[in-house]
Design a protein around this motif. Structure first.
Motif, PDB file in Angstrom:
ATOM      1  N   MET A   1       0.853  -1.171   0.000  1.00  0.00           N
ATOM      2  CA  MET A   1       0.000   0.000   0.000  1.00  0.00           C
ATOM      3  C   MET A   1       0.895   1.228   0.000  1.00  0.00           C
ATOM      4  O   MET A   1       1.599   1.495   0.953  1.00  0.00           O
ATOM      5  N   ALA A   2       0.863   1.957  -1.078  1.00  0.00           N
ATOM      6  CA  ALA A   2       1.709   3.137  -1.205  1.00  0.00           C
ATOM      7  C   ALA A   2       1.039   4.389  -0.654  1.00  0.00           C
ATOM      8  O   ALA A   2       1.712   5.289  -0.158  1.00  0.00           O
ATOM      9  N   ASN A   3      -0.291   4.480  -0.740  1.00  0.00           N
ATOM     10  CA  ASN A   3      -1.002   5.665  -0.255  1.00  0.00           C
ATOM     11  C   ASN A   3      -2.315   5.211   0.393  1.00  0.00           C
ATOM     12  O   ASN A   3      -3.272   4.897  -0.286  1.00  0.00           O
ATOM     13  N   ALA A   4      -2.332   5.213   1.717  1.00  0.00           N
ATOM     14  CA  ALA A   4      -3.524   4.787   2.450  1.00  0.00           C
ATOM     15  C   ALA A   4      -4.405   5.979   2.818  1.00  0.00           C
ATOM     16  O   ALA A   4      -5.291   5.865   3.651  1.00  0.00           O
ATOM     17  N   ASP A   5      -4.166   7.113   2.167  1.00  0.00           N
ATOM     18  CA  ASP A   5      -4.896   8.339   2.508  1.00  0.00           C
ATOM     19  C   ASP A   5      -5.793   8.795   1.361  1.00  0.00           C
ATOM     20  O   ASP A   5      -5.749   9.941   0.948  1.00  0.00           O
ATOM     21  N   THR A   6      -6.598   7.871   0.833  1.00  0.00           N
ATOM     22  CA  THR A   6      -7.588   8.206  -0.190  1.00  0.00           C
ATOM     23  C   THR A   6      -8.924   7.614   0.251  1.00  0.00           C
ATOM     24  O   THR A   6      -8.956   6.728   1.117  1.00  0.00           O
ATOM     25  N   PRO A   7     -10.014   8.059  -0.333  1.00  0.00           N
ATOM     26  CA  PRO A   7     -11.306   7.452   0.012  1.00  0.00           C
ATOM     27  C   PRO A   7     -11.378   5.959  -0.325  1.00  0.00           C
ATOM     28  O   PRO A   7     -12.229   5.252   0.190  1.00  0.00           O
ATOM     29  N   PHE A   8     -10.460   5.497  -1.156  1.00  0.00           N
ATOM     30  CA  PHE A   8     -10.457   4.099  -1.592  1.00  0.00           C
ATOM     31  C   PHE A   8      -9.587   3.210  -0.712  1.00  0.00           C
ATOM     32  O   PHE A   8      -9.680   1.991  -0.785  1.00  0.00           O
ATOM     33  N   THR A   9      -8.711   3.836   0.083  1.00  0.00           N
ATOM     34  CA  THR A   9      -7.700   3.056   0.796  1.00  0.00           C
ATOM     35  C   THR A   9      -7.658   3.301   2.298  1.00  0.00           C
ATOM     36  O   THR A   9      -6.754   2.815   2.968  1.00  0.00           O
TER      37      THR A   9
ATOM     38  N   ASP B   1      -9.110   2.040   4.760  1.00  0.00           N
ATOM     39  CA  ASP B   1      -9.157   0.846   5.611  1.00  0.00           C
ATOM     40  C   ASP B   1      -7.880   0.011   5.541  1.00  0.00           C
ATOM     41  O   ASP B   1      -7.811  -1.067   6.136  1.00  0.00           O
ATOM     42  N   TYR B   2      -6.876   0.494   4.828  1.00  0.00           N
ATOM     43  CA  TYR B   2      -5.579  -0.171   4.764  1.00  0.00           C
ATOM     44  C   TYR B   2      -4.572   0.627   5.592  1.00  0.00           C
ATOM     45  O   TYR B   2      -4.712   1.831   5.768  1.00  0.00           O
ATOM     46  N   ALA B   3      -3.544  -0.048   6.062  1.00  0.00           N
ATOM     47  CA  ALA B   3      -2.469   0.621   6.791  1.00  0.00           C
ATOM     48  C   ALA B   3      -1.393   1.067   5.797  1.00  0.00           C
ATOM     49  O   ALA B   3      -1.132   0.368   4.810  1.00  0.00           O
ATOM     50  N   PRO B   4      -0.771   2.219   6.034  1.00  0.00           N
ATOM     51  CA  PRO B   4       0.328   2.645   5.157  1.00  0.00           C
ATOM     52  C   PRO B   4       1.408   1.559   5.096  1.00  0.00           C
ATOM     53  O   PRO B   4       1.788   0.994   6.124  1.00  0.00           O
ATOM     54  N   GLY B   5       1.845   1.235   3.905  1.00  0.00           N
ATOM     55  CA  GLY B   5       2.882   0.233   3.720  1.00  0.00           C
ATOM     56  C   GLY B   5       2.413  -1.212   3.819  1.00  0.00           C
ATOM     57  O   GLY B   5       3.205  -2.132   3.644  1.00  0.00           O
ATOM     58  N   GLU B   6       1.130  -1.421   4.087  1.00  0.00           N
ATOM     59  CA  GLU B   6       0.607  -2.780   4.220  1.00  0.00           C
ATOM     60  C   GLU B   6       0.714  -3.529   2.898  1.00  0.00           C
ATOM     61  O   GLU B   6       0.445  -2.981   1.826  1.00  0.00           O
ATOM     62  N   GLU B   7       1.106  -4.778   2.972  1.00  0.00           N
ATOM     63  CA  GLU B   7       1.139  -5.630   1.779  1.00  0.00           C
ATOM     64  C   GLU B   7      -0.197  -6.348   1.675  1.00  0.00           C
ATOM     65  O   GLU B   7      -0.641  -6.984   2.627  1.00  0.00           O
ATOM     66  N   ILE B   8      -0.838  -6.216   0.518  1.00  0.00           N
ATOM     67  CA  ILE B   8      -2.129  -6.858   0.296  1.00  0.00           C
ATOM     68  C   ILE B   8      -2.037  -7.787  -0.906  1.00  0.00           C
ATOM     69  O   ILE B   8      -1.150  -7.633  -1.745  1.00  0.00           O
ATOM     70  N   VAL B   9      -2.959  -8.734  -0.977  1.00  0.00           N
ATOM     71  CA  VAL B   9      -2.982  -9.703  -2.075  1.00  0.00           C
ATOM     72  C   VAL B   9      -4.259  -9.486  -2.874  1.00  0.00           C
ATOM     73  O   VAL B   9      -5.359  -9.691  -2.376  1.00  0.00           O
TER      74      VAL B   9
ATOM     75  N   GLY C   1      -9.234  -7.242  -1.049  1.00  0.00           N
ATOM     76  CA  GLY C   1      -9.930  -6.286  -1.905  1.00  0.00           C
ATOM     77  C   GLY C   1     -11.182  -5.715  -1.268  1.00  0.00           C
ATOM     78  O   GLY C   1     -11.613  -4.609  -1.599  1.00  0.00           O
ATOM     79  N   LYS C   2     -11.763  -6.448  -0.340  1.00  0.00           N
ATOM     80  CA  LYS C   2     -13.003  -6.012   0.311  1.00  0.00           C
ATOM     81  C   LYS C   2     -12.829  -4.653   0.981  1.00  0.00           C
ATOM     82  O   LYS C   2     -13.731  -3.820   0.966  1.00  0.00           O
ATOM     83  N   ARG C   3     -11.647  -4.416   1.553  1.00  0.00           N
ATOM     84  CA  ARG C   3     -11.430  -3.161   2.272  1.00  0.00           C
ATOM     85  C   ARG C   3     -11.426  -1.942   1.356  1.00  0.00           C
ATOM     86  O   ARG C   3     -11.673  -0.826   1.799  1.00  0.00           O
ATOM     87  N   MET C   4     -11.193  -2.145   0.069  1.00  0.00           N
ATOM     88  CA  MET C   4     -11.318  -1.015  -0.841  1.00  0.00           C
ATOM     89  C   MET C   4     -12.779  -0.559  -0.879  1.00  0.00           C
ATOM     90  O   MET C   4     -13.073   0.631  -0.840  1.00  0.00           O
ATOM     91  N   PHE C   5     -13.683  -1.510  -0.896  1.00  0.00           N
ATOM     92  CA  PHE C   5     -15.102  -1.183  -0.958  1.00  0.00           C
ATOM     93  C   PHE C   5     -15.623  -0.645   0.376  1.00  0.00           C
ATOM     94  O   PHE C   5     -16.447   0.265   0.402  1.00  0.00           O
ATOM     95  N   THR C   6     -15.122  -1.184   1.497  1.00  0.00           N
ATOM     96  CA  THR C   6     -15.527  -0.630   2.789  1.00  0.00           C
ATOM     97  C   THR C   6     -14.959   0.768   2.968  1.00  0.00           C
ATOM     98  O   THR C   6     -15.604   1.625   3.581  1.00  0.00           O
ATOM     99  N   SER C   7     -13.785   1.016   2.428  1.00  0.00           N
ATOM    100  CA  SER C   7     -13.203   2.364   2.470  1.00  0.00           C
ATOM    101  C   SER C   7     -14.084   3.358   1.730  1.00  0.00           C
ATOM    102  O   SER C   7     -14.353   4.464   2.225  1.00  0.00           O
ATOM    103  N   ILE C   8     -14.528   2.981   0.550  1.00  0.00           N
ATOM    104  CA  ILE C   8     -15.392   3.854  -0.257  1.00  0.00           C
ATOM    105  C   ILE C   8     -16.695   4.131   0.490  1.00  0.00           C
ATOM    106  O   ILE C   8     -17.153   5.277   0.555  1.00  0.00           O
TER     107      ILE C   8
END
Length: 111
Positions: A1-9, A11-19, A90-97
């Motif tokens: 995760m390069a940028n966790a500061d968007t409406p899409f991201t 719910d992710y932590a900065p630098g988190e590795e996701i699959v 990928g679910k967290r992208m949708f919960t972030s939105i």
């Protein structure tokens, strides 16, 4: 995760590795040096590949516009919403939105 500061991201932590699965054949991200420098300076690179499968410039898997309200990406978060598919990342992208929409809606209702 390069940028966790968007409406899409959010719910992710900065630098988190996701699959998240990819299905883009030979597609990859490319831009000129000035555009890359601008993307980096404006924190518009949202996702990067941990292991670049396609030669994407700067390992870029997804970018956003300067406002952060539009994201384009090569991986498919909709294919990673249940462990049945191998990942729920990928679910967290949708919960972030959804959270971003609710926050915006709630803030508008307060005015």
């Amino acid at each position: 995760m390069a940028n966790a500061d968007t409406p899409f991201t959010r719910d992710y932590a900065p630098g988190e590795e996701i699959v998240i699965p990819i299905a883009h054949g030979e597609g990859n991200y490319y831009c000129d040096e000035d555009t890359l420098a601008s993307l980096q300076a404006n924190n518009q690179i949202v996702f990067t590949y941990g292991s670049n499968p396609n030669g994407s410039l700067g390992d870029i898997a997804g970018i956003c516009n300067e406002g952060g309200n539009v994201v384009g990406m090569m991986p498919h978060p909709e294919r990673a919403v249940d462990t049945l598919f191998g990942s729920e990342d990928g679910k967290r992208m949708f919960t972030s939105i959804l959270k971003a929409w609710r926050d915006r809606h709630d803030a508008a209702a307060i005015r």
